[in-house]
Motif scaffolding. Structure first.
Motif, PDB file in Angstrom:
ATOM      1  N   PRO A 176      30.129 -16.028   9.723  1.00 29.76           N
ATOM      2  CA  PRO A 176      31.018 -15.831   8.589  1.00 29.76           C
ATOM      3  C   PRO A 176      31.594 -17.087   7.977  1.00 29.76           C
ATOM      4  N   ALA A 177      31.624 -18.190   8.707  1.00 25.68           N
ATOM      5  CA  ALA A 177      32.367 -19.348   8.212  1.00 25.68           C
ATOM      6  C   ALA A 177      31.680 -19.986   7.012  1.00 25.68           C
ATOM      7  N   PRO A 202      28.706 -12.138   1.430  1.00 27.80           N
ATOM      8  CA  PRO A 202      28.068 -13.037   0.462  1.00 27.80           C
ATOM      9  C   PRO A 202      26.546 -13.123   0.595  1.00 27.80           C
ATOM     10  N   ASP A 247      38.596 -19.719   8.566  1.00 20.28           N
ATOM     11  CA  ASP A 247      39.496 -19.848   9.711  1.00 20.28           C
ATOM     12  C   ASP A 247      40.776 -20.568   9.306  1.00 20.28           C
ATOM     13  N   TYR A 265      34.721 -14.342  -2.564  1.00 17.97           N
ATOM     14  CA  TYR A 265      35.544 -14.310  -1.356  1.00 17.97           C
ATOM     15  C   TYR A 265      34.701 -14.782  -0.181  1.00 17.97           C
ATOM     16  N   GLN A 266      35.344 -15.562   0.652  1.00 20.20           N
ATOM     17  CA  GLN A 266      34.626 -16.172   1.775  1.00 20.20           C
ATOM     18  C   GLN A 266      35.547 -16.180   2.979  1.00 20.20           C
ATOM     19  N   ILE A 267      35.091 -15.602   4.066  1.00 24.28           N
ATOM     20  CA  ILE A 267      35.879 -15.589   5.294  1.00 24.28           C
ATOM     21  C   ILE A 267      36.130 -17.027   5.754  1.00 24.28           C
TER      22      ILE A 267
END
Lengths: 396, 304
Positions: A81-82, A47, B267, B263-265
């Motif tokens: 990444p979060a 992103p 948890d 799209y986003q990583i």
């Protein structure tokens, strides 16, 4: 991966010294990768990504996708990444990449960075600047843990003048745009939907190495006022079909604008095209170093005025008379009569007098032009004509 | 760049779906005593504005404004030329589009006209810094949560189906070594003809993570991942060519496809969301990737 050449790096470092910036960040996101790619020319797929240059010349990166990190084996990097950006998190990520955002201050987990203790000596000079700051998520700016200033205008100005390596990418992109338009004109036929044609052209451009392509289209008659994404409209005999293709090679976009008639052009369409052709030629004749970009717009618009169509040169019927090209398909300066900018050698500009005329409906015509020391060189080689394929489909 | 078919099939997404979504948004505004909800949209962040209006930009930026009162229809502040507004109106629920070369200034002008001193924003932290700075200097903005709905599930299902049909057709067992550009081109042609709005295709020969094509010949054991957008809804699918033999699971990554980003990583995925799971298998140094999209439920996830 492409690191910047020593000349570009030297320009960055000179700018940083002049402005008192300790660190210069280059931001990119999924839509606008251009600033990031000006420092690290990597086609990341996450992103967002930030590349950083410090005054010692060291380059690091913070990435939002761990897969992108594998594209950057030679620079210090960290991955964040979060979703969401807790206060200080990006500062922490920089810390993991081996440096802090503020000289002498190490970021700590979960805490927003405070102004650096040793910053008093240069308290009037911001130490972190960001190219693309305006595009960054507000939360991401906040989590940088500093108070950055924008370097967007300065870096945009640097980007306008292309290096030999950048020009080579533009030449390849323009050559692919030519072949792409040739393919477009070859396969179009009545009954095909606009989006099907665009799918075919996209497939062709990607098969031939385009990283991306910006493309608009329109079809119909005098009711057509502009281009847009493709629709389900099926082409008919007699349609006028306009498109702009903008394939990207090595990060750099080149553009071509052409108009096609599915059949024999009418006298009005030929008359309109003659005006567009004269206007495009006027821009090419004028474009050279030292010229005000406003005059390049005026030269095109004057042709329409001389033919009695001056009212169709305004914002009601058209957007711009061209624009700069490079790592983004729609760079500034725009070619408009109220935009003043002195043209420099090494710029890549498309001059396109695209507009609506009652004679023909919306028509487009333009080539990517490289500004040389004495004039300009068209990078496109496609025929400069009103296309009207008379081959396969008309015989069916 | 979105350059595929941007359309509105009203049989697939009836206007009542949007009315229901807007009603729920107005309810959230009422609970917070806010006069309007603002939703930012650009090429990389179009999911939420699409959810409430079916507006998807092909370029530039926009702000969707949803007033709390039902009599006030949603309207769009748009950086695109008014010449394309008839097209926007044809593919969205929007009846009013306001030309806004300066989005923040136009929004503040409207706030002044209507006496709005506070506004609700979806994902205010995700607002571009230039807009955020100007808007928050003049008015108070407050976060309003986004709530998806089950209608999205069918759209993600269709997107997933299209992606798999393309992969199965193009990654045949008998496929000879092929240039990655050519394989990506073949997928683009097939999937955009099927109605894909946008595509991101990554490939690997097993020696790296999936990445954009770079002009290499793909050999047996390569992997391809497709992110496909259909009607504003994303799905991911991916497979490897050939047999993975003795490869063992090496890791997995989860990505939410129905949040603010394509799209986003993540948890811990939220419930009621499209979720892509990418599995990495390793056979020695060789890496294989497999990906599919599911729908999250309170019990975990279900196939789409």
């Amino acid at each position: 991966m492409s690191l910047p050449d020593s000349r570009r790096l030297s320009h960055f470092l000179d700018l940083m010294t002049e402005r008192g910036w300790d660190r210069l960040l280059f931001y990119g996101n999924a839509w606008r990768k251009d600033f990031f790619r000006y420092l690290l020319n990597v086609n990341f797929s996450g992103p967002w990504a930030i590349a950083s240059l410090d005054r010692s010349g060291e380059i690091r990166a913070i990435l939002s996708d761990p897969w992108d990190a594998e594209l950057l084996p030679d620079v210090g990097r960290a991955v964040l990444p979060a979703a969401g950006f807790p206060a200080g998190s990006v500062g922490d990520a920089f810390g993991r990449a081996g440096f802090s955002l503020q000289p002498g201050l190490q970021p700590r987990s979960g805490r927003r960075l405070k102004p650096p203790l040793q910053a008093k000596a240069c308290s009037t000079q911001p130490s972190v600047a960001v190219a693309g700051l305006e595009l960054m998520d507000a939360g991401l700016v906040e989590s940088l843990g500093s108070d950055p200033v924008s370097a967007t205008a300065e870096i945009e100005e640097m980007r306008r003048v292309k290096s030999p390596e950048e020009i080579e990418c533009l030449r390849r992109a323009a050559a692919l745009a030519d072949r792409g338009y040739e393919y477009f004109a070859q396969i179009i036929e009545p009954g095909m939907a606009e989006y099907e044609l665009v799918a075919e052209v996209e497939g062709y451009l990607k098969s031939n190495g385009a990283e991306d392509n910006f493309m608009l289209i329109a079809s119909g008659g005098t009711e057509v006022k502009g281009m847009r994404p493709p629709t389900q409209r099926q082409f008919k005999r007699g349609d006028q079909v306009t498109t702009e293709l903008t394939p990207q090679i090595g990060g750099y976009y080149a553009q071509i604008c052409r108009t096609l008639v599915l059949g024999e052009p009418s006298a009005e369409q030929r008359q309109a095209f003659a005006i567009f052709s004269e206007a495009r030629g006027a821009a090419e004749d004028l474009l050279k170093p030292g010229v005000d970009i406003a005059d390049v717009a005026r030269a095109q618009n004057d042709v329409f005025r001389e033919h009695g169509y001056g009212e169709y040169t305004g914002s009601k019927y058209t957007r711009v008379r061209g624009h700069n090209l490079g790592l983004h398909p729609d760079e500034t300066p725009y070619v408009l009569e109220d935009v003043h900018y002195t043209v420099k050698p090494g710029m890549a500009i498309i001059a396109h007098p695209n507009t609506y005329l009652p004679l023909s409906g919306y028509m487009v015509f333009g080539d990517t032009l490289l500004v040389t020391e004495t004039g300009c060189e068209p990078l496109n080689r496609a025929e400069r004509k009103l296309f009207h394929p008379e081959g396969q489909f008309l015989k069916k | 760049v979105k350059r595929g078919l941007i359309a509105w099939d009203k049989a697939e997404l009836p206007p009542e779906v949007f009315e229901s979504r807007l009603a729920r948004a107005r309810q959230r505004l009422a609970e917070r005593d806010l006069p309007a909800l603002v939703v930012y949209s650009d090429l990389g962040k179009s999911n939420y504005a699409r959810f409430y209006s079916n507006f998807m930009p092909y370029f530039n930026r926009a702000l969707l404004v949803i007033p709390r009162t039902e009599e006030d229809k949603p309207f769009l502040l748009c950086g695109l030329s008014p010449r394309v507004y008839p097209w926007i109106e044809s593919v969205t629920i929007l009846e009013e589009i306001i030309a806004s070369p300066n989005l923040a200034a136009k929004l503040l002008e409207i706030c002044a006209q209507r006496g709005w001193r506070r506004l609700g924003f979806l994902d205010p932290e995700g607002l571009p810094y230039d807009l955020h700075r100007v808007i928050t200097a003049a008015i108070q903005i407050e976060p309003v949560p986004h709530e998806g709905d089950d209608t999205e599930r069918a759209m993600h299902r269709r997107a997933r189906q299209m992606a798999w049909e393309g992969l199965i057709a193009e990654i045949r067992p008998s496929l000879e070594p092929i240039l990655d550009y050519e394989l990506v081109g073949n997928l683009e042609r097939r999937l955009r003809r099927a109605g894909a709005e946008d595509l991101v295709i990554l490939v690997t020969n097993g020696d790296t993570a999936p990445a954009p094509a770079k002009g290499q010949t793909l050999r047996e054991g390569f992997s391809v991942l497709v992110a496909l957008e259909y009607g504003g809804h994303w799905a991911k699918a991916g497979r490897y060519h050939g047999a993975a033999g003795g490869a063992v699971a090496h890791g997995a990554r989860l990505e939410v496809l129905s949040g603010v980003l394509p799209y986003q990583i993540c948890d811990a995925p939220p419930m009621g969301a499209a979720l892509a799971t990418t599995m990495e298998l390793r056979d020695g140094e060789h890496r294989y990737f497999f990906c599919d999209t599911q729908w999250t439920t309170d019990g975990g996830s279900e196939p789409l």
